[in-house]
Design a protein around this motif. Structure first.
Motif, mmCIF file in Angstrom:
data_model
loop_
_atom_site.group_PDB
_atom_site.id
_atom_site.type_symbol
_atom_site.label_atom_id
_atom_site.label_comp_id
_atom_site.label_asym_id
_atom_site.label_seq_id
_atom_site.Cartn_x
_atom_site.Cartn_y
_atom_site.Cartn_z
ATOM 1 N N ILE A 1 8.501 5.707 -9.771
ATOM 2 C CA ILE A 1 7.143 5.289 -10.126
ATOM 3 C C ILE A 1 7.135 3.818 -10.537
ATOM 4 C CG2 ILE A 1 5.273 5.563 -11.815
ATOM 5 C CD1 ILE A 1 6.144 8.615 -11.872
ATOM 6 N N ILE A 2 8.013 3.459 -11.449
ATOM 7 C CA ILE A 2 8.055 2.081 -11.955
ATOM 8 C C ILE A 2 8.421 1.107 -10.839
ATOM 9 C CG2 ILE A 2 9.285 0.503 -13.503
ATOM 10 C CD1 ILE A 2 9.488 2.947 -15.461
ATOM 11 N N ALA A 3 9.458 1.432 -10.085
ATOM 12 C CA ALA A 3 9.920 0.532 -9.018
ATOM 13 C C ALA A 3 8.867 0.375 -7.929
ATOM 14 C CB ALA A 3 11.225 1.051 -8.426
ATOM 15 N N LEU B 1 5.610 0.949 -8.004
ATOM 16 C CA LEU B 1 4.408 0.283 -8.496
ATOM 17 C C LEU B 1 4.651 -1.220 -8.679
ATOM 18 C CD1 LEU B 1 1.498 0.736 -9.317
ATOM 19 C CD2 LEU B 1 2.279 1.214 -11.631
ATOM 20 N N ALA B 2 5.772 -1.582 -9.270
ATOM 21 C CA ALA B 2 6.090 -2.999 -9.481
ATOM 22 C C ALA B 2 6.236 -3.733 -8.145
ATOM 23 C CB ALA B 2 7.371 -3.130 -10.302
ATOM 24 N N ILE B 3 6.915 -3.119 -7.198
ATOM 25 C CA ILE B 3 7.091 -3.748 -5.887
ATOM 26 C C ILE B 3 5.751 -3.880 -5.177
ATOM 27 C CG2 ILE B 3 8.064 -3.410 -3.574
ATOM 28 C CD1 ILE B 3 10.529 -2.137 -5.059
ATOM 29 N N GLY B 4 4.949 -2.825 -5.214
ATOM 30 C CA GLY B 4 3.632 -2.871 -4.584
ATOM 31 C C GLY B 4 2.775 -3.986 -5.141
ATOM 32 N N LEU B 5 2.745 -4.117 -6.458
ATOM 33 C CA LEU B 5 1.943 -5.179 -7.079
ATOM 34 C C LEU B 5 2.507 -6.561 -6.752
ATOM 35 C CD1 LEU B 5 1.174 -3.521 -10.530
ATOM 36 C CD2 LEU B 5 -0.374 -3.802 -8.575
ATOM 37 N N ALA B 6 3.825 -6.704 -6.772
ATOM 38 C CA ALA B 6 4.449 -7.994 -6.449
ATOM 39 C C ALA B 6 4.122 -8.408 -5.015
ATOM 40 C CB ALA B 6 5.959 -7.927 -6.666
ATOM 41 N N LEU B 7 4.090 -7.455 -4.100
ATOM 42 C CA LEU B 7 3.787 -7.786 -2.709
ATOM 43 C C LEU B 7 2.328 -8.160 -2.497
ATOM 44 C CD1 LEU B 7 5.937 -5.067 -0.916
ATOM 45 C CD2 LEU B 7 6.313 -7.550 -0.870
ATOM 46 N N ILE B 8 1.449 -7.717 -3.381
ATOM 47 C CA ILE B 8 0.030 -8.067 -3.281
ATOM 48 C C ILE B 8 -0.226 -9.483 -3.790
ATOM 49 C CG2 ILE B 8 -2.258 -7.556 -4.242
ATOM 50 C CD1 ILE B 8 -1.448 -4.572 -4.121
ATOM 51 N N ILE B 9 0.473 -9.881 -4.830
ATOM 52 C CA ILE B 9 0.250 -11.187 -5.459
ATOM 53 C C ILE B 9 1.114 -12.235 -4.759
ATOM 54 C CG2 ILE B 9 0.376 -12.477 -7.624
ATOM 55 C CD1 ILE B 9 0.191 -9.665 -9.029
ATOM 56 N N THR C 1 0.835 -1.204 0.000
ATOM 57 C CA THR C 1 0.000 0.000 0.000
ATOM 58 C C THR C 1 0.873 1.259 0.000
ATOM 59 O OG1 THR C 1 -1.744 -1.181 1.178
ATOM 60 C CG2 THR C 1 -1.835 1.227 1.232
ATOM 61 N N ALA C 2 1.896 1.262 0.835
ATOM 62 C CA ALA C 2 2.802 2.413 0.895
ATOM 63 C C ALA C 2 3.524 2.621 -0.437
ATOM 64 C CB ALA C 2 3.819 2.234 2.023
ATOM 65 N N MET C 3 3.933 1.543 -1.073
ATOM 66 C CA MET C 3 4.636 1.636 -2.360
ATOM 67 C C MET C 3 3.721 2.200 -3.448
ATOM 68 S SD MET C 3 7.892 0.569 -2.327
ATOM 69 C CE MET C 3 7.908 1.809 -1.062
ATOM 70 N N ILE C 4 2.511 1.708 -3.502
ATOM 71 C CA ILE C 4 1.571 2.172 -4.529
ATOM 72 C C ILE C 4 1.198 3.630 -4.290
ATOM 73 C CG2 ILE C 4 -0.756 1.855 -5.469
ATOM 74 C CD1 ILE C 4 -0.255 -1.221 -4.997
ATOM 75 N N ILE C 5 0.986 4.004 -3.037
ATOM 76 C CA ILE C 5 0.709 5.412 -2.719
ATOM 77 C C ILE C 5 1.908 6.281 -3.096
ATOM 78 C CG2 ILE C 5 0.387 7.045 -0.797
ATOM 79 C CD1 ILE C 5 -1.424 4.867 0.502
#
Length: 119
Positions: free
Chosen positions: A45-47, A49-57, A11-15
């Motif tokens: 932005i890229i890093a 967002l990618a980390i945030g999504l990876a941590l969700i899945i 959540t913090a990464m995506i925000i």
């Protein structure tokens, strides 16, 4: 803890990624003058967002953990540089020092996530 920590960091990464798009000027003072602002924002932005999504899945969570750890290591010198300035971006030198301690804890959190989801 095992499930909450990655989702909190995600959540913090995506925000953070959204923040770099919506209000890049907030982060500008943290970018050293020798790094082009556009490149720094794009990388963040890229890093993030990618980390945030990876941590969700769940399938990619271990990669998100190690990537988060690496990103926090990359950001650490920037926070040290900020602390050494006469007037740190974050406020006082004490707050900047606390931020460095938190940064070290976040590096460990990334490693911890990686280890928990490694298998």
């Amino acid at each position: 803890m095992k499930k909450i920590t990655p989702l909190f960091i995600a959540t913090a990464m995506i925000i953070g990624a959204v923040g770099h798009v919506a209000s890049p000027e907030i982060y500008s003072a943290l970018i050293p003058s020798f790094i082009p602002e556009f490149i720094a924002h794009l990388f963040a932005i890229i890093a993030e967002l990618a980390i945030g999504l990876a941590l969700i899945i769940p399938k990619f969570r271990k990669y998100g953990g190690i990537a988060f750890m690496i990103l926090m290591i990359i950001f650490l010198p920037i926070h040290v540089w900020d602390m050494l300035k006469e007037e740190p971006f974050i406020g006082t030198k004490t707050i900047a020092l606390v931020r460095i301690a938190v940064q070290v804890a976040m590096i460990y959190a990334g490693w911890w996530i990686y280890k928990k989801y490694k298998n």
